[in-house]
Write a protein that holds these residues in place. Structure first.
Motif, PDB file in Angstrom:
ATOM      1  N   SER A   1       0.852  -1.188   0.000  1.00 37.56           N
ATOM      2  CA  SER A   1       0.000   0.000   0.000  1.00 37.56           C
ATOM      3  C   SER A   1       0.894   1.247   0.000  1.00 37.56           C
ATOM      4  CB  SER A   1      -0.896   0.007   1.239  1.00 37.56           C
ATOM      5  OG  SER A   1      -0.099   0.187   2.410  1.00 37.56           O
ATOM      6  N   LYS A   2       0.301   2.396  -0.304  1.00 38.18           N
ATOM      7  CA  LYS A   2       1.079   3.639  -0.306  1.00 38.18           C
ATOM      8  C   LYS A   2       1.673   3.923   1.072  1.00 38.18           C
ATOM      9  CE  LYS A   2      -1.420   5.693  -4.125  1.00 38.18           C
ATOM     10  NZ  LYS A   2      -2.370   6.729  -4.547  1.00 38.18           N
ATOM     11  N   GLY A   3       0.916   3.660   2.098  1.00 37.79           N
ATOM     12  CA  GLY A   3       1.417   3.884   3.449  1.00 37.79           C
ATOM     13  C   GLY A   3       2.590   2.976   3.782  1.00 37.79           C
ATOM     14  N   LYS A   4       2.484   1.723   3.390  1.00 39.52           N
ATOM     15  CA  LYS A   4       3.572   0.772   3.630  1.00 39.52           C
ATOM     16  C   LYS A   4       4.810   1.178   2.844  1.00 39.52           C
ATOM     17  CE  LYS A   4       5.064  -3.175   5.351  1.00 39.52           C
ATOM     18  NZ  LYS A   4       5.231  -3.333   6.792  1.00 39.52           N
ATOM     19  N   LEU A   5       4.621   1.585   1.585  1.00 33.83           N
ATOM     20  CA  LEU A   5       5.740   2.066   0.772  1.00 33.83           C
ATOM     21  C   LEU A   5       6.440   3.239   1.444  1.00 33.83           C
ATOM     22  CD1 LEU A   5       4.242   2.014  -2.828  1.00 33.83           C
ATOM     23  CD2 LEU A   5       6.356   0.902  -2.142  1.00 33.83           C
ATOM     24  N   ALA A   6       5.658   4.183   1.931  1.00 36.95           N
ATOM     25  CA  ALA A   6       6.226   5.362   2.579  1.00 36.95           C
ATOM     26  C   ALA A   6       7.011   4.976   3.832  1.00 36.95           C
ATOM     27  CB  ALA A   6       5.125   6.364   2.924  1.00 36.95           C
ATOM     28  N   ALA A   7       6.462   4.089   4.627  1.00 35.34           N
ATOM     29  CA  ALA A   7       7.142   3.672   5.850  1.00 35.34           C
ATOM     30  C   ALA A   7       8.451   2.956   5.534  1.00 35.34           C
ATOM     31  CB  ALA A   7       6.231   2.763   6.675  1.00 35.34           C
ATOM     32  N   GLN A   8       8.428   2.089   4.550  1.00 37.83           N
ATOM     33  CA  GLN A   8       9.641   1.358   4.178  1.00 37.83           C
ATOM     34  C   GLN A   8      10.701   2.302   3.616  1.00 37.83           C
ATOM     35  OE1 GLN A   8       9.993  -2.228   4.780  1.00 37.83           O
ATOM     36  NE2 GLN A   8       8.327  -1.463   6.038  1.00 37.83           N
ATOM     37  N   ALA A   9      10.271   3.269   2.809  1.00 31.76           N
ATOM     38  CA  ALA A   9      11.203   4.255   2.259  1.00 31.76           C
ATOM     39  C   ALA A   9      11.837   5.068   3.388  1.00 31.76           C
ATOM     40  CB  ALA A   9      10.491   5.176   1.272  1.00 31.76           C
ATOM     41  N   CYS A  10      11.058   5.401   4.409  1.00 28.22           N
ATOM     42  CA  CYS A  10      11.601   6.135   5.555  1.00 28.22           C
ATOM     43  C   CYS A  10      12.650   5.305   6.290  1.00 28.22           C
ATOM     44  CB  CYS A  10      10.485   6.534   6.515  1.00 28.22           C
ATOM     45  SG  CYS A  10       9.422   7.837   5.865  1.00 28.22           S
ATOM     46  N   HIS A  11      12.388   4.025   6.478  1.00 25.12           N
ATOM     47  CA  HIS A  11      13.382   3.146   7.111  1.00 25.12           C
ATOM     48  C   HIS A  11      14.684   3.158   6.306  1.00 25.12           C
ATOM     49  CE1 HIS A  11      10.675   1.597  10.089  1.00 25.12           C
ATOM     50  NE2 HIS A  11       9.954   0.871   9.253  1.00 25.12           N
ATOM     51  N   ALA A  12      14.563   3.065   4.989  1.00 20.56           N
ATOM     52  CA  ALA A  12      15.745   3.044   4.120  1.00 20.56           C
ATOM     53  C   ALA A  12      16.506   4.356   4.199  1.00 20.56           C
ATOM     54  CB  ALA A  12      15.326   2.755   2.677  1.00 20.56           C
ATOM     55  N   SER A  13      15.791   5.465   4.169  1.00 23.49           N
ATOM     56  CA  SER A  13      16.416   6.777   4.212  1.00 23.49           C
ATOM     57  C   SER A  13      17.195   6.981   5.510  1.00 23.49           C
ATOM     58  CB  SER A  13      15.355   7.867   4.058  1.00 23.49           C
ATOM     59  OG  SER A  13      15.929   9.147   4.165  1.00 23.49           O
ATOM     60  N   ILE A  14      16.544   6.727   6.615  1.00 24.70           N
ATOM     61  CA  ILE A  14      17.188   6.933   7.915  1.00 24.70           C
ATOM     62  C   ILE A  14      18.336   5.947   8.124  1.00 24.70           C
ATOM     63  CG2 ILE A  14      16.833   6.767  10.421  1.00 24.70           C
ATOM     64  CD1 ILE A  14      14.000   7.944   9.884  1.00 24.70           C
ATOM     65  N   GLY A  15      18.130   4.705   7.728  1.00 21.65           N
ATOM     66  CA  GLY A  15      19.174   3.697   7.904  1.00 21.65           C
ATOM     67  C   GLY A  15      20.445   4.042   7.153  1.00 21.65           C
TER      68      GLY A  15
ATOM     69  N   PRO B   1       7.208 -12.070   7.255  1.00 18.35           N
ATOM     70  CA  PRO B   1       8.442 -11.685   7.941  1.00 18.35           C
ATOM     71  C   PRO B   1       9.669 -11.900   7.049  1.00 18.35           C
ATOM     72  CG  PRO B   1       7.093 -13.066   9.363  1.00 18.35           C
ATOM     73  CD  PRO B   1       6.445 -13.077   8.004  1.00 18.35           C
ATOM     74  N   SER B   2      10.649 -11.022   7.208  1.00 20.59           N
ATOM     75  CA  SER B   2      11.937 -11.084   6.504  1.00 20.59           C
ATOM     76  C   SER B   2      11.861 -10.751   5.024  1.00 20.59           C
ATOM     77  CB  SER B   2      12.602 -12.454   6.701  1.00 20.59           C
ATOM     78  OG  SER B   2      12.806 -12.697   8.073  1.00 20.59           O
ATOM     79  N   THR B   3      10.768 -10.124   4.576  1.00 24.55           N
ATOM     80  CA  THR B   3      10.682  -9.674   3.190  1.00 24.55           C
ATOM     81  C   THR B   3      11.579  -8.458   3.008  1.00 24.55           C
ATOM     82  OG1 THR B   3       8.394 -10.434   2.991  1.00 24.55           O
ATOM     83  CG2 THR B   3       9.140  -8.816   1.369  1.00 24.55           C
ATOM     84  N   VAL B   4      12.485  -8.516   2.050  1.00 24.96           N
ATOM     85  CA  VAL B   4      13.348  -7.377   1.741  1.00 24.96           C
ATOM     86  C   VAL B   4      12.545  -6.440   0.842  1.00 24.96           C
ATOM     87  CG1 VAL B   4      15.498  -6.635   0.669  1.00 24.96           C
ATOM     88  CG2 VAL B   4      15.420  -8.773   1.969  1.00 24.96           C
ATOM     89  N   THR B   5      12.375  -5.188   1.281  1.00 21.93           N
ATOM     90  CA  THR B   5      11.472  -4.269   0.589  1.00 21.93           C
ATOM     91  C   THR B   5      12.163  -3.177  -0.218  1.00 21.93           C
ATOM     92  OG1 THR B   5      11.334  -2.861   2.551  1.00 21.93           O
ATOM     93  CG2 THR B   5       9.631  -4.579   2.288  1.00 21.93           C
ATOM     94  N   CYS B   6      13.303  -2.681   0.275  1.00 25.26           N
ATOM     95  CA  CYS B   6      13.931  -1.541  -0.391  1.00 25.26           C
ATOM     96  C   CYS B   6      15.360  -1.346   0.079  1.00 25.26           C
ATOM     97  CB  CYS B   6      13.118  -0.272  -0.187  1.00 25.26           C
ATOM     98  SG  CYS B   6      12.854   0.198   1.534  1.00 25.26           S
ATOM     99  N   LEU B   7      16.009  -0.392  -0.565  1.00 31.18           N
ATOM    100  CA  LEU B   7      17.405  -0.087  -0.293  1.00 31.18           C
ATOM    101  C   LEU B   7      17.597   1.421  -0.242  1.00 31.18           C
ATOM    102  CD1 LEU B   7      20.469  -0.891  -0.202  1.00 31.18           C
ATOM    103  CD2 LEU B   7      20.402  -0.833  -2.715  1.00 31.18           C
ATOM    104  N   GLY B   8      18.183   1.910   0.825  1.00 28.65           N
ATOM    105  CA  GLY B   8      18.570   3.311   0.909  1.00 28.65           C
ATOM    106  C   GLY B   8      20.017   3.454   0.489  1.00 28.65           C
ATOM    107  N   ILE B   9      20.292   4.425  -0.365  1.00 26.71           N
ATOM    108  CA  ILE B   9      21.647   4.658  -0.870  1.00 26.71           C
ATOM    109  C   ILE B   9      22.026   6.116  -0.598  1.00 26.71           C
ATOM    110  CG2 ILE B   9      23.155   4.620  -2.885  1.00 26.71           C
ATOM    111  CD1 ILE B   9      21.096   2.752  -4.228  1.00 26.71           C
TER     112      ILE B   9
END
Length: 113
Positions: free
Chosen positions: A14-28, A86-94
């Motif tokens: 969902s858009k919300g899930k995408l946004a949350a995952q992108a935030c995790h990648a950005s901060i990480g 669980p353990s689904t790889v969703t995105c990468l922050g660069i």
């Protein structure tokens, strides 16, 4: 200077899930960057670009290139509490890093839509 978030487009999040995952990648990835790079990136406005890949395999290929180039990065693995197993790889922050360095790896990826 910029930061790129590479999202898997094949998961149907969902858009919300995408946004949350992108935030995790950005901060990480941000937490792994050198302080001078962070300062320069922030002074330039903190540019972020969100692009997509079609599969986990494509994401891992990008990840290997980023590691080889010694660019700070963060691979996000979902805990599985909501939409994904669980353990689904969703995105990468660069990055953040110099645009030229990141573009060598990500310039052909399409923007996430």
């Amino acid at each position: 200077m910029k930061q790129v978030i590479v999202m898997r487009a094949d998961l149907g999040m969902s858009k919300g899930k995408l946004a949350a995952q992108a935030c995790h990648a950005s901060i990480g990835a941000y937490k792994k960057a050198d302080e001078r790079i962070i300062r320069d990136w922030e002074l330039e406005g903190g540019k972020k670009v969100v692009v997509q890949v079609k599969s986990q395999q494509e994401l891992f290929e990008i990840y290997e290139l980023v590691k080889a180039a010694e660019i700070p990065s963060y691979l996000v693995t979902d805990a599985g509490h909501t939409e994904l197993p669980p353990s689904t790889v969703t995105c990468l922050g660069i990055g953040p890093e110099k645009e030229e360095k990141i573009d060598k790896i990500t310039q052909d990826l399409k923007l996430l839509k």
